[in-house]
Design a protein around this motif. Structure first.
Motif, PDB file in Angstrom:
ATOM      1  N   THR A   1      -3.124   0.867  -6.074  1.00  8.92           N
ATOM      2  CA  THR A   1      -2.026   1.882  -7.654  1.00  8.92           C
ATOM      3  C   THR A   1      -3.249   2.172  -8.918  1.00  8.92           C
ATOM      4  OG1 THR A   1      -2.215   0.324  -8.782  1.00  8.92           O
ATOM      5  CG2 THR A   1      -0.463   1.044  -7.705  1.00  8.92           C
ATOM      6  N   SER A   2      -4.635   1.878  -8.706  1.00 12.12           N
ATOM      7  CA  SER A   2      -5.840   2.581  -9.710  1.00 12.12           C
ATOM      8  C   SER A   2      -5.533   3.772  -8.672  1.00 12.12           C
ATOM      9  CB  SER A   2      -6.509   1.684  -9.686  1.00 12.12           C
ATOM     10  OG  SER A   2      -6.113   0.496  -9.832  1.00 12.12           O
ATOM     11  N   MET A   3      -6.513   3.757  -7.193  1.00 14.02           N
ATOM     12  CA  MET A   3      -7.330   4.621  -6.456  1.00 14.02           C
ATOM     13  C   MET A   3      -5.991   5.893  -6.609  1.00 14.02           C
ATOM     14  SD  MET A   3      -9.198   3.112  -3.459  1.00 14.02           S
ATOM     15  CE  MET A   3      -8.703   1.883  -2.912  1.00 14.02           C
ATOM     16  N   ALA A   4      -5.068   5.520  -5.960  1.00 15.24           N
ATOM     17  CA  ALA A   4      -3.360   6.245  -6.007  1.00 15.24           C
ATOM     18  C   ALA A   4      -3.970   7.386  -7.789  1.00 15.24           C
ATOM     19  CB  ALA A   4      -2.330   6.095  -5.740  1.00 15.24           C
ATOM     20  N   GLU A   5      -3.659   6.769  -8.624  1.00 13.84           N
ATOM     21  CA  GLU A   5      -3.725   7.326  -9.595  1.00 13.84           C
ATOM     22  C   GLU A   5      -4.991   8.410 -10.429  1.00 13.84           C
ATOM     23  OE1 GLU A   5      -1.113   6.797 -13.319  1.00 13.84           O
ATOM     24  OE2 GLU A   5      -1.094   6.312 -11.450  1.00 13.84           O
ATOM     25  N   GLN A   6      -6.141   7.660  -9.618  1.00 20.91           N
ATOM     26  CA  GLN A   6      -7.068   8.452  -9.729  1.00 20.91           C
ATOM     27  C   GLN A   6      -6.922   9.884  -8.898  1.00 20.91           C
ATOM     28  OE1 GLN A   6     -10.440   5.868  -8.958  1.00 20.91           O
ATOM     29  NE2 GLN A   6     -11.537   7.007  -9.997  1.00 20.91           N
TER      30      GLN A   6
ATOM     31  N   ILE B   1       0.514  -1.275  -0.193  1.00 20.60           N
ATOM     32  CA  ILE B   1      -0.393   0.254   0.229  1.00 20.60           C
ATOM     33  C   ILE B   1       1.111   1.537   0.190  1.00 20.60           C
ATOM     34  CG2 ILE B   1      -1.788   1.418   1.470  1.00 20.60           C
ATOM     35  CD1 ILE B   1      -2.317  -1.700   2.499  1.00 20.60           C
ATOM     36  N   LEU B   2       1.477   1.386   0.856  1.00 19.44           N
ATOM     37  CA  LEU B   2       3.308   2.263   1.026  1.00 19.44           C
ATOM     38  C   LEU B   2       3.768   2.392  -0.442  1.00 19.44           C
ATOM     39  CD1 LEU B   2       4.693   1.756   4.253  1.00 19.44           C
ATOM     40  CD2 LEU B   2       3.233   3.786   3.830  1.00 19.44           C
ATOM     41  N   ALA B   3       3.979   1.786  -1.399  1.00 19.62           N
ATOM     42  CA  ALA B   3       4.600   1.997  -2.550  1.00 19.62           C
ATOM     43  C   ALA B   3       3.850   2.625  -3.420  1.00 19.62           C
ATOM     44  CB  ALA B   3       5.048   0.157  -2.647  1.00 19.62           C
ATOM     45  N   SER B   4       2.483   1.822  -3.528  1.00 14.90           N
ATOM     46  CA  SER B   4       1.190   2.652  -3.975  1.00 14.90           C
ATOM     47  C   SER B   4       0.864   3.745  -3.839  1.00 14.90           C
ATOM     48  CB  SER B   4       0.210   1.618  -4.467  1.00 14.90           C
ATOM     49  OG  SER B   4       0.131  -0.031  -4.378  1.00 14.90           O
ATOM     50  N   VAL B   5       1.046   4.328  -2.954  1.00 10.62           N
ATOM     51  CA  VAL B   5       0.993   5.614  -2.763  1.00 10.62           C
ATOM     52  C   VAL B   5       2.167   6.545  -3.196  1.00 10.62           C
ATOM     53  CG1 VAL B   5       0.183   7.479  -0.743  1.00 10.62           C
ATOM     54  CG2 VAL B   5      -0.769   5.308  -0.929  1.00 10.62           C
ATOM     55  N   LEU B   6       2.965   5.649  -2.911  1.00 11.99           N
ATOM     56  CA  LEU B   6       4.155   6.761  -3.335  1.00 11.99           C
ATOM     57  C   LEU B   6       5.209   6.743  -4.938  1.00 11.99           C
ATOM     58  CD1 LEU B   6       6.015   6.737   0.473  1.00 11.99           C
ATOM     59  CD2 LEU B   6       4.790   8.306  -0.150  1.00 11.99           C
ATOM     60  N   LEU B   7       5.375   5.309  -5.276  1.00 18.30           N
ATOM     61  CA  LEU B   7       5.713   5.833  -6.222  1.00 18.30           C
ATOM     62  C   LEU B   7       4.989   5.469  -7.595  1.00 18.30           C
ATOM     63  CD1 LEU B   7       8.143   2.841  -4.634  1.00 18.30           C
ATOM     64  CD2 LEU B   7       8.513   4.743  -5.056  1.00 18.30           C
ATOM     65  N   THR B   8       5.436   5.597  -8.734  1.00 18.14           N
ATOM     66  CA  THR B   8       5.130   5.196  -9.610  1.00 18.14           C
ATOM     67  C   THR B   8       4.301   3.922  -9.959  1.00 18.14           C
ATOM     68  OG1 THR B   8       6.432   4.325 -11.549  1.00 18.14           O
ATOM     69  CG2 THR B   8       6.377   6.601 -10.964  1.00 18.14           C
ATOM     70  N   ARG B   9       2.879   3.506 -10.640  1.00 20.75           N
ATOM     71  CA  ARG B   9       2.767   2.308 -10.959  1.00 20.75           C
ATOM     72  C   ARG B   9       3.754   0.932 -10.977  1.00 20.75           C
ATOM     73  NH1 ARG B   9      -3.136   0.230 -13.042  1.00 20.75           N
ATOM     74  NH2 ARG B   9      -3.854   2.794 -12.837  1.00 20.75           N
ATOM     75  N   LEU B  10       4.800   1.415 -11.982  1.00 21.82           N
ATOM     76  CA  LEU B  10       5.160   0.354 -12.549  1.00 21.82           C
ATOM     77  C   LEU B  10       6.164   0.314 -11.298  1.00 21.82           C
ATOM     78  CD1 LEU B  10       6.452  -1.244 -15.096  1.00 21.82           C
ATOM     79  CD2 LEU B  10       7.821   0.741 -15.004  1.00 21.82           C
ATOM     80  N   GLN B  11       6.682   1.310 -10.384  1.00 21.16           N
ATOM     81  CA  GLN B  11       7.563   0.920  -9.536  1.00 21.16           C
ATOM     82  C   GLN B  11       6.982   0.469  -8.121  1.00 21.16           C
ATOM     83  OE1 GLN B  11       8.608   4.762  -8.716  1.00 21.16           O
ATOM     84  NE2 GLN B  11      10.784   4.853  -9.416  1.00 21.16           N
ATOM     85  N   SER B  12       5.754   0.642  -8.269  1.00 18.60           N
ATOM     86  CA  SER B  12       4.557  -0.508  -7.133  1.00 18.60           C
ATOM     87  C   SER B  12       4.845  -2.787  -7.850  1.00 18.60           C
ATOM     88  CB  SER B  12       3.585  -0.242  -7.396  1.00 18.60           C
ATOM     89  OG  SER B  12       3.497   1.824  -7.131  1.00 18.60           O
ATOM     90  N   TYR B  13       4.733  -1.977  -9.287  1.00 22.60           N
ATOM     91  CA  TYR B  13       4.364  -3.554  -9.172  1.00 22.60           C
ATOM     92  C   TYR B  13       5.929  -4.354  -9.069  1.00 22.60           C
ATOM     93  CZ  TYR B  13      -0.193  -3.838 -10.948  1.00 22.60           C
ATOM     94  OH  TYR B  13      -1.563  -3.434 -11.183  1.00 22.60           O
ATOM     95  N   VAL B  14       6.498  -3.875  -8.931  1.00 24.07           N
ATOM     96  CA  VAL B  14       8.320  -4.077  -9.024  1.00 24.07           C
ATOM     97  C   VAL B  14       8.461  -4.054  -7.771  1.00 24.07           C
ATOM     98  CG1 VAL B  14      10.905  -3.648  -9.470  1.00 24.07           C
ATOM     99  CG2 VAL B  14       9.071  -2.631 -10.719  1.00 24.07           C
ATOM    100  N   VAL B  15       8.195  -3.356  -7.099  1.00 22.02           N
ATOM    101  CA  VAL B  15       7.800  -4.038  -5.407  1.00 22.02           C
ATOM    102  C   VAL B  15       7.409  -5.125  -5.308  1.00 22.02           C
ATOM    103  CG1 VAL B  15       7.251  -2.977  -3.325  1.00 22.02           C
ATOM    104  CG2 VAL B  15       8.515  -1.140  -4.741  1.00 22.02           C
ATOM    105  N   ALA B  16       6.136  -5.484  -5.553  1.00 22.86           N
ATOM    106  CA  ALA B  16       5.102  -6.371  -5.263  1.00 22.86           C
ATOM    107  C   ALA B  16       5.988  -7.643  -5.905  1.00 22.86           C
ATOM    108  CB  ALA B  16       4.595  -6.404  -6.263  1.00 22.86           C
ATOM    109  N   THR B  17       6.825  -7.772  -7.374  1.00 25.14           N
ATOM    110  CA  THR B  17       7.592  -8.641  -7.868  1.00 25.14           C
ATOM    111  C   THR B  17       8.313  -8.865  -6.475  1.00 25.14           C
ATOM    112  OG1 THR B  17       6.690  -7.956 -10.184  1.00 25.14           O
ATOM    113  CG2 THR B  17       8.617  -9.856  -9.939  1.00 25.14           C
ATOM    114  N   PHE B  18       9.410  -8.170  -6.448  1.00 28.24           N
ATOM    115  CA  PHE B  18       9.910  -8.512  -5.662  1.00 28.24           C
ATOM    116  C   PHE B  18       9.800  -8.849  -3.715  1.00 28.24           C
ATOM    117  CE2 PHE B  18      13.451  -5.476  -2.705  1.00 28.24           C
ATOM    118  CZ  PHE B  18      14.954  -6.923  -2.992  1.00 28.24           C
ATOM    119  N   GLY B  19       8.752  -8.813  -3.574  1.00 24.44           N
ATOM    120  CA  GLY B  19       8.507  -9.189  -2.340  1.00 24.44           C
ATOM    121  C   GLY B  19       7.946 -10.391  -2.689  1.00 24.44           C
ATOM    122  N   VAL B  20       7.090 -10.817  -3.847  1.00 24.00           N
ATOM    123  CA  VAL B  20       6.685 -11.407  -3.927  1.00 24.00           C
ATOM    124  C   VAL B  20       8.529 -12.834  -4.209  1.00 24.00           C
ATOM    125  CG1 VAL B  20       5.884 -13.306  -5.312  1.00 24.00           C
ATOM    126  CG2 VAL B  20       4.626 -11.784  -5.220  1.00 24.00           C
TER     127      VAL B  20
END
Ligand code: ADP
Length: 453
Positions: free
Chosen positions: A192-197, A119-138
């Motif tokens: 990220t969808s909400m943050a983008e909006q 959630i933190l990453a999605s609010v602070l970073l770009t959409r792409l970076q958030s997915y990179v963070v999610a992948t890194f977490g996984v």
């Protein structure tokens, strides 16, 4: 420019991340201590405390870095600020994985905390970076449970909390990992969808705000030109009427004199109004402020002297008190005196016959507080803020003073805000006077800076 502003606000938001991390460190220390001491859960306490210390160490570094970048007003490129936040989030994920590994791995329900990081990453970073963070977490979580499952890494059993091991149960590991992975990506997708909006909405609002400012600027320029022209004509009319009243064009009948007098007074009032509007508009357009040292005592004395005659006409008594510690402040002398005179004139104008006015000037350390307290008609409830708007007069004002521009307080507000201060009004109690207060920084340090440099 916009990118730099965004970058600064990202750094500011990084502070939020840092504050959260302080809380997380305290939480980790408490959880380890209580689990080990009170609930007798077996844990590699020392290793966990070392991890807490590492967390503490890098949070301290990030804190200082963010502090340096924000308060020293260094210009940071968006790439760098994004990189700093990205690096922090990645470091947190690594730390969380290590903590989990030392405290039961897949069996520790705290793995749900990965969701917060997403959630933190999605609010602070770009959409792409958030997915990179999610992948890194996984990848981190997957690697840890895979290594434990295969016995490559030791499994720290949470004896006392979960006694039957599941970390080597293939179905359990596969099921939990699948739920974990989908949950992470879903959270990132939704946030990220909400943050983008929200970001898009913010951009729209910023654009609308810029357009409003532009229109306001054009309006002010228009008003400036118009009032400037009207002022010239009015001054000429007033001058001619003055000559007529001084009999330069010959004698007047009583009726002619009375009508010319009325026309002269009206022209004067109209001229005052136009001049006030001109000053306000000019101030809004240029925002110029030539500050210099101002003696508080002289300021107060001169302002009171300027309204003495008006006060005498109405038998209003004016008293004042200035804190002894006050000496000089750094301000625009003419504008500040005009503001004080304006408020004092109002406190006489909207006062009753034989009323009282008290001006109190208090030293507040970095700032100075002026209070103008009167025993006049007061301000009707709910109109205390409105009277600072242009052309606004309170509903009870006309009863005591038919003519008024409704501009004096807007000018005062503009002047005080340009000094970095605030101004407000309140009724003392219904029908028993009002207090007008303004507070401005003494700004003496600015003056020293100017002298030094
Ligand atoms: P003006 O006095 O020309 O109407 P100002 O901008 O100076 O314009 O004041 C705006 C309004 O604020 C006044 O019309 C009056 O209603 C209210 N006001 C200002 N000062 C006082 C005061 N000391 N007591 C009561 N009302 C006041």
């Amino acid at each position: 420019m916009e990118a730099l502003v965004q970058s600064r606000s990202l750094i500011k938001r990084a502070f939020w991340l840092i504050r959260l991390r302080w809380v997380a460190i305290a939480g980790l220390l408490c959880a380890v201590y209580f689990a080990n001491t009170f609930w007798a859960v077996e844990l590699p306490v020392k290793k966990l405390y070392v991890l807490a210390a590492v967390l503490l160490g890098y949070n301290f570094i990030f804190f200082n870095l963010a502090h340096f970048l924000t308060f020293r007003r260094r210009e940071v490129s968006p790439k760098v600020s994004n990189g700093i936040v990205f690096f922090q989030v990645a470091a947190d994920l690594v730390t969380l994985t290590l903590i989990l590994h030392l405290s039961g791995g897949i069996e520790n329900p705290f793995f749900l905390y990965f969701v917060f990081h997403m959630i933190l990453a999605s609010v602070l970073l770009t959409r792409l970076q958030s997915y990179v963070v999610a992948t890194f977490g996984v990848l981190l979580f997957g690697t840890m449970i895979w290594l434990e499952y295969n016995g490559i890494l030791p499994h720290y059993q949470l004896t006392g909390f979960i006694d039957n091991s599941n970390y080597n149960d293939r179905l359990f590991v596969f099921g939990t990992f699948t739920v974990f992975t989908t949950a992470l990506y879903l959270v990132v997708f939704m946030t990220t969808s909400m943050a983008e909006q929200l970001r898009r909405q913010q951009k729209r609002l910023e654009r609308a705000n810029a357009q409003l400012k532009e229109k306001d600027y054009l309006k002010n320029q228009y008003v400036l030109r118009l009032t400037h022209d009207i002022k010239g004509h009015l001054a000429a009319i007033e001058g001619c009427l003055d000559m007529v009243l001084h009999r330069l064009g010959g004698n007047l009948t009583e009726q002619q004199e009375d009508m010319t007098n009325r026309a002269y007074r009206r022209a004067g009032k109209c001229l005052d109004f136009v001049k006030a509007l001109l000053r306000l508009t000019r101030m809004k357009l240029t925002g110029r402020m030539d500050k210099e040292k101002v003696s508080v005592k002289n300021l107060v004395k001169d302002s009171i002297a300027a309204v003495e005659n008006k006060a005498k006409e109405k038998d209003v008594e004016i008293n004042y008190k200035i804190d002894d510690s006050l000496d000089e402040i750094f301000a625009e002398p003419i504008l500040l005196e005009e503001t004080l005179i304006n408020l004092l004139v109002n406190s006489v104008k909207y006062n009753l016959k034989k009323g009282k006015v008290f001006l109190k000037v208090t030293d507040k350390g970095q700032t100075i507080l002026f209070e103008i307290i009167d025993t006049g008609i007061g301000i009707p409830q709910g109109q205390e803020d409105k009277i600072f708007e242009e052309f606004n007069r309170a509903s009870n004002a006309r009863e005591i003073e038919r003519d008024g521009t409704g501009l004096g307080l807007s000018i005062a507000k503009e002047v005080i805000e340009r000094h970095g201060g605030t101004i407000w009004a309140k009724s003392n109690s219904p029908k028993s006077g009002s207090t007008f207060t303004f507070q401005i920084p003494k700004d003496i340090k600015d003056e020293q800076k100017d002298q030094n440099g």
